[in-house]
Motif scaffolding. Structure first.
Motif, PDB file in Angstrom:
ATOM      1  N   PRO A 548       3.809   4.821   6.067  1.00 48.00           N
ATOM      2  CA  PRO A 548       4.676   5.080   4.906  1.00 48.00           C
ATOM      3  C   PRO A 548       5.250   3.794   4.317  1.00 48.00           C
ATOM      4  O   PRO A 548       6.469   3.664   4.113  1.00 48.00           O
ATOM      5  CB  PRO A 548       5.773   5.974   5.505  1.00 48.00           C
ATOM      6  N   VAL A 549       4.393   2.826   4.063  1.00 44.63           N
ATOM      7  CA  VAL A 549       4.859   1.579   3.456  1.00 44.63           C
ATOM      8  C   VAL A 549       4.827   1.701   1.938  1.00 44.63           C
ATOM      9  O   VAL A 549       3.986   2.406   1.383  1.00 44.63           O
ATOM     10  CB  VAL A 549       4.007   0.379   3.916  1.00 44.63           C
ATOM     11  N   ASP A 550       5.740   1.029   1.283  1.00 50.83           N
ATOM     12  CA  ASP A 550       5.804   1.043  -0.177  1.00 50.83           C
ATOM     13  C   ASP A 550       5.672  -0.399  -0.669  1.00 50.83           C
ATOM     14  O   ASP A 550       6.658  -1.126  -0.792  1.00 50.83           O
ATOM     15  CB  ASP A 550       7.122   1.666  -0.641  1.00 50.83           C
ATOM     16  N   LEU A 551       4.435  -0.811  -0.901  1.00 50.95           N
ATOM     17  CA  LEU A 551       4.185  -2.195  -1.295  1.00 50.95           C
ATOM     18  C   LEU A 551       4.737  -2.487  -2.682  1.00 50.95           C
ATOM     19  O   LEU A 551       5.137  -3.615  -2.973  1.00 50.95           O
ATOM     20  CB  LEU A 551       2.688  -2.489  -1.238  1.00 50.95           C
ATOM     21  N   ALA A 552       4.744  -1.492  -3.552  1.00 51.07           N
ATOM     22  CA  ALA A 552       5.304  -1.690  -4.890  1.00 51.07           C
ATOM     23  C   ALA A 552       6.795  -2.009  -4.802  1.00 51.07           C
ATOM     24  O   ALA A 552       7.304  -2.902  -5.491  1.00 51.07           O
ATOM     25  CB  ALA A 552       5.062  -0.458  -5.750  1.00 51.07           C
ATOM     26  N   ALA A 553       7.501  -1.292  -3.938  1.00 54.61           N
ATOM     27  CA  ALA A 553       8.930  -1.564  -3.762  1.00 54.61           C
ATOM     28  C   ALA A 553       9.140  -2.956  -3.181  1.00 54.61           C
ATOM     29  O   ALA A 553      10.091  -3.658  -3.538  1.00 54.61           O
ATOM     30  CB  ALA A 553       9.557  -0.509  -2.853  1.00 54.61           C
ATOM     31  N   ASN A 554       8.240  -3.371  -2.296  1.00 58.84           N
ATOM     32  CA  ASN A 554       8.351  -4.708  -1.731  1.00 58.84           C
ATOM     33  C   ASN A 554       8.169  -5.773  -2.806  1.00 58.84           C
ATOM     34  O   ASN A 554       8.924  -6.742  -2.868  1.00 58.84           O
ATOM     35  CB  ASN A 554       7.304  -4.890  -0.630  1.00 58.84           C
ATOM     36  N   ALA A 555       7.162  -5.598  -3.673  1.00 56.12           N
ATOM     37  CA  ALA A 555       6.949  -6.556  -4.757  1.00 56.12           C
ATOM     38  C   ALA A 555       8.163  -6.613  -5.676  1.00 56.12           C
ATOM     39  O   ALA A 555       8.577  -7.689  -6.134  1.00 56.12           O
ATOM     40  CB  ALA A 555       5.691  -6.183  -5.540  1.00 56.12           C
ATOM     41  N   ALA A 556       8.753  -5.453  -5.948  1.00 55.50           N
ATOM     42  CA  ALA A 556       9.955  -5.421  -6.787  1.00 55.50           C
ATOM     43  C   ALA A 556      11.107  -6.158  -6.115  1.00 55.50           C
ATOM     44  O   ALA A 556      11.891  -6.855  -6.771  1.00 55.50           O
ATOM     45  CB  ALA A 556      10.341  -3.974  -7.086  1.00 55.50           C
ATOM     46  N   SER A 557      11.210  -6.025  -4.787  1.00 58.12           N
ATOM     47  CA  SER A 557      12.299  -6.691  -4.077  1.00 58.12           C
ATOM     48  C   SER A 557      12.165  -8.206  -4.112  1.00 58.12           C
ATOM     49  O   SER A 557      13.152  -8.923  -3.950  1.00 58.12           O
ATOM     50  CB  SER A 557      12.342  -6.216  -2.621  1.00 58.12           C
ATOM     51  N   LEU A 558      10.950  -8.693  -4.331  1.00 60.77           N
ATOM     52  CA  LEU A 558      10.717 -10.136  -4.436  1.00 60.77           C
ATOM     53  C   LEU A 558      10.867 -10.645  -5.862  1.00 60.77           C
ATOM     54  O   LEU A 558      10.690 -11.831  -6.121  1.00 60.77           O
ATOM     55  CB  LEU A 558       9.327 -10.474  -3.893  1.00 60.77           C
ATOM     56  N   VAL A 587       1.019  -4.237 -11.253  1.00 61.34           N
ATOM     57  CA  VAL A 587       0.518  -2.888 -11.496  1.00 61.34           C
ATOM     58  C   VAL A 587       0.036  -2.353 -10.155  1.00 61.34           C
ATOM     59  O   VAL A 587      -0.886  -2.919  -9.549  1.00 61.34           O
ATOM     60  CB  VAL A 587      -0.627  -2.884 -12.522  1.00 61.34           C
ATOM     61  N   TYR A 588       0.652  -1.264  -9.702  1.00 63.75           N
ATOM     62  CA  TYR A 588       0.349  -0.703  -8.385  1.00 63.75           C
ATOM     63  C   TYR A 588      -0.429   0.589  -8.569  1.00 63.75           C
ATOM     64  O   TYR A 588      -0.024   1.475  -9.326  1.00 63.75           O
ATOM     65  CB  TYR A 588       1.648  -0.429  -7.631  1.00 63.75           C
ATOM     66  N   VAL A 589      -1.559   0.701  -7.852  1.00 62.15           N
ATOM     67  CA  VAL A 589      -2.369   1.906  -7.960  1.00 62.15           C
ATOM     68  C   VAL A 589      -2.962   2.249  -6.604  1.00 62.15           C
ATOM     69  O   VAL A 589      -3.393   1.361  -5.857  1.00 62.15           O
ATOM     70  CB  VAL A 589      -3.490   1.739  -9.007  1.00 62.15           C
ATOM     71  N   GLU A 590      -2.935   3.515  -6.264  1.00 59.75           N
ATOM     72  CA  GLU A 590      -3.582   3.997  -5.044  1.00 59.75           C
ATOM     73  C   GLU A 590      -4.916   4.609  -5.439  1.00 59.75           C
ATOM     74  O   GLU A 590      -4.969   5.452  -6.342  1.00 59.75           O
ATOM     75  CB  GLU A 590      -2.703   5.035  -4.344  1.00 59.75           C
ATOM     76  N   THR A 591      -5.992   4.176  -4.770  1.00 58.80           N
ATOM     77  CA  THR A 591      -7.325   4.590  -5.188  1.00 58.80           C
ATOM     78  C   THR A 591      -7.831   5.782  -4.394  1.00 58.80           C
ATOM     79  O   THR A 591      -7.406   6.042  -3.273  1.00 58.80           O
ATOM     80  CB  THR A 591      -8.331   3.437  -5.027  1.00 58.80           C
ATOM     81  N   ASP A 592      -8.785   6.472  -5.024  1.00 62.88           N
ATOM     82  CA  ASP A 592      -9.529   7.535  -4.361  1.00 62.88           C
ATOM     83  C   ASP A 592     -10.708   6.882  -3.669  1.00 62.88           C
ATOM     84  O   ASP A 592     -11.599   6.324  -4.326  1.00 62.88           O
ATOM     85  CB  ASP A 592     -10.003   8.548  -5.406  1.00 62.88           C
ATOM     86  N   ALA A 593     -10.728   6.915  -2.339  1.00 66.62           N
ATOM     87  CA  ALA A 593     -11.751   6.183  -1.589  1.00 66.62           C
ATOM     88  C   ALA A 593     -12.756   7.078  -0.895  1.00 66.62           C
ATOM     89  O   ALA A 593     -13.608   6.601  -0.147  1.00 66.62           O
ATOM     90  CB  ALA A 593     -11.084   5.289  -0.552  1.00 66.62           C
ATOM     91  N   GLY A 594     -12.701   8.384  -1.136  1.00 71.48           N
ATOM     92  CA  GLY A 594     -13.572   9.255  -0.345  1.00 71.48           C
ATOM     93  C   GLY A 594     -14.490  10.120  -1.163  1.00 71.48           C
ATOM     94  O   GLY A 594     -14.425  10.172  -2.389  1.00 71.48           O
ATOM     95  N   GLY A 595     -15.394  10.800  -0.489  1.00 75.04           N
ATOM     96  CA  GLY A 595     -16.281  11.795  -1.074  1.00 75.04           C
ATOM     97  C   GLY A 595     -17.153  11.261  -2.180  1.00 75.04           C
ATOM     98  O   GLY A 595     -17.720  10.175  -2.107  1.00 75.04           O
TER      99      GLY A 595
END
Length: 639
Positions: A548-558, A587-595
């Motif tokens: 449950p990491v939020d990399l977008a929030a981390n980038a914002a915190s920096l 720009v943060y995006v989570e990709t569809d990596a399956g199927g």
């Protein structure tokens, strides 16, 4: 600032001197060095990155304060990242302007090693100025000193020797003069350049000396363009004229020599198609009729198919890495020959080639003149152009999304970016699964747009590299393409971008782990072990829910502005906003990596040798070994 001059009037007076510390003298010397190529002059060391500690704060640190009028200073957050930024700066400037990096002794210095290796592997100049132990040994051991029981002159900086093109430890003030001159000689030599290290004992840095004024005089280091040897040129021309299916492999040397126009002239005149390595992509614009895109394991189908049947391969500024040659399995014509044009004899002699040891632009221009009237058979030209058109349809299909509400695949993320960038934008990447998709699919519009560091394939390069490129080209939109694995390794220079007001754009792709190595792991029977960023399952494997990491929030915190995109439509809008932004934007995006989404991405078109366990109990590894033994039989060693 006060400078002490020692001189006496009159014709009998001796040479004028200036009393400075070793560190002050070095900074003054570096500020007076210039390069010149084709009549264009640039400052060699455009600035210095630094993180200060007890090994450099009183020496180089004080000198940078005292000489701030002649040497810009950039504050870094991670020593390795500073080198990456400097290397990217040098690449963007065509190796004609570079930066220095100073660190303390101990961990600060050893953190330079990865960046130094990257610079040297990629033939890119960077000057490293790590602090070192006391040359006078007043008290051993010092804080952070590595004690060697049988070699008292060894320090942690010796780890930089094998990854530096030139190394010296300046243990006396007067030794700085020849050492500094040699350092600049290597930095400006197109055949020798890479990381250059001057290790500076902290007591010597602060020691005063009377320096001859000539040491600080402006020096211009002209970047030579050696022409090809006439006999070598004649042999190359004869080989090209007799070839039926010639293929040019364009490497990074095309860009380093600014030889893109000369390469295009050769392709236009002869019709010889051009495939490119990761470093050479963009040597021709993607829509040039002779441009076939990437070659090798991550190459296009058209490049790799033609490579298998080529009877002559003309390498221009390439090192022929295993990705380019598909681990020695790509060039399968029974009588294939190689002609290599390279400014470095070491690289020119690879593949048992006929050599043209010369500057890429000079050599290509000579080939254009010597091949006047020669052109490949129209049937061959028609063949590769038809294949190029088919591959273009493959690219368009990979980029296309079913609708704007879809969760994008990684290829569709690149398609959205492709639709937003202009010819002048720079796209940066280095490691993971993105380099393969980029090499196969990206449509490079200009020589500097495609900035892939794949000589060392170093995770963590992208963000600091974007800072360096933005410094080198302040009015250019610069994109760092970053996966979650890379981001977690080195997000530190986001802070630098914010501090310096550099409007870098970061496209942060979340796919919950090491996608590239996960696929490789599966192919070699390691079953994706340890490659996903997930919780442990009850059986101890990392196959639980995503972390449950939020990399977008981390980038914002920096300090970055962050735009989250969940769909293709939102992604396109976010990319347009980021491109127009005047401050660091993610720009943060989570990709569809399956199927079916994963199946839409084009697969590898050529093999890559990663040895598989010869004996194993698990069925996946046994089957992978059978496939490996089949593939490896295609390897050939040119002789």
């Amino acid at each position: 600032m006060t400078l002490s001059h020692h001189s006496r009037p009159g014709p009998e007076s001796g040479p004028r001197t200036r009393r400075l510390t070793v560190a002050q003298a070095l900074i003054r010397f570096l500020a007076a060095q210039y390069t010149e190529r084709d009549g264009v002059r640039q400052r060699l060391i455009a600035g210095t990155w630094g993180i200060f500690g007890h090994g450099n704060v009183a020496g180089v640190g004080q000198a940078l304060v005292e000489h701030a009028d002649v040497m810009p200073f950039h504050q870094g957050r991670n020593e390795q990242a500073m080198v990456h930024a400097a290397v990217a700066f040098a690449r963007q400037r065509g190796r004609l302007s570079a930066q220095a990096v100073t660190t303390s002794i101990g961990p600060g210095a050893t953190n330079l090693v990865t960046g130094a290796a990257l610079a040297t592997v990629n033939r890119l100049p960077v000057l490293l100025l790590p602090g070192d132990y006391f040359a006078t040994h007043p008290a051993d051991p010092l804080l952070q000193q590595l004690e060697h029981p049988t070699a008292a002159d060894v320090s942690v900086n010796d780890t930089l020797r094998p990854v530096s093109r030139f190394f010296d430890r300046v243990t006396r003030p007067e030794a700085l003069v020849p050492s500094a001159l040699n350092a600049v000689r290597v930095l400006t030599d197109p055949a020798e350049t890479g990381a250059v290290t001057l290790a500076l004992p902290q007591d010597v840095q602060a020691e005063a000396h009377d320096w001859p004024e000539e040491f600080f005089a402006e020096r211009v280091w002209r970047i030579r363009r050696p022409a090809p040897d006439p006999a070598e040129l004649a042999d190359a021309v004869a080989a090209i004229r007799s070839a039926v299916r010639p293929l040019i492999v364009a490497g990074g040397g095309v860009h380093h020599s600014a030889a893109e126009d000369a390469l295009r002239a050769l392709a236009d005149a002869t019709g010889i198609p051009v495939a490119s390595t990761q470093a050479g992509k963009g040597s021709l614009r993607y829509d040039h009729p002779a441009d076939l895109g990437g070659i090798g394991h991550t190459g296009t189908a058209v490049s790799d198919d033609l490579a298998r049947t080529a009877d002559l391969v003309i390498g221009v500024g390439t090192r022929y890495t295993d990705f380019t040659t598909a681990s020695g399995t790509l060039f399968q014509h029974p009588h294939v020959r190689f002609v290599n044009l390279n400014i470095t004899a070491f690289d020119a002699h690879k593949m048992a080639a006929a050599t043209l040891v010369c500057d890429a632009r000079a050599g290509l221009a000579s080939l254009v003149d010597a091949l006047a009237g020669h052109r490949v058979d129209p049937a061959y030209e028609g063949e590769y152009r038809a294949r190029k058109e088919r591959w273009q349809r493959v690219t368009e299909a990979a980029f296309a999304a079913p609708d704007d509400s879809a969760v994008p695949t990684q290829a569709q993320v690149l398609g959205a970016l492709d639709a937003v960038v202009g010819d002048e934008d720079v796209v940066i990447n280095a490691a993971g699964s993105l380099p393969g998709d980029l090499h196969r699919l990206w449509r490079a519009r200009s020589p500097r747009q495609y900035h892939l560091e794949y000589g060392y394939s170093c995770m963590g390069y992208e963000i600091p590299a974007a800072v360096g490129v933005q410094q080198a080209a302040p009015d250019t939109p610069v994109w760092a393409l970053v996966g979650d694995g890379t981001y977690l390794m080195m997000p530190t220079e986001i802070v630098t971008a914010v501090q310096e007001g550099l409007p870098v754009k970061m496209l942060l792709v979340q796919n919950h782990g090491y996608a590239s190595i996960g696929g490789l792991s599966e192919s070699v029977g390691a079953e994706r072990f340890g490659t996903a960023y997930r919780h442990r399952a009850p059986d101890g494997s990392f196959t639980g829910a995503p972390l449950p990491v939020d990399l977008a929030a981390n980038a914002a915190s920096l300090g970055m502005d962050v735009l989250r995109a969940k769909t293709v439509g939102e992604l396109r809008a976010a990319l347009r906003t980021a491109r127009a932004a005047h401050r660091p934007t993610c720009v943060y995006v989570e990709t569809d990596a399956g199927g079916a989404a994963a199946a839409a991405a084009p697969p590898a078109e050529a093999w890559w040798d990663v040895p598989v366990a010869e004996v194993a109990a698990r069925e996946a590894a046994v089957e992978a070994r059978k496939r490996y033994e089949q593939e490896v039989t295609a390897r050939r060693r040119p002789l």
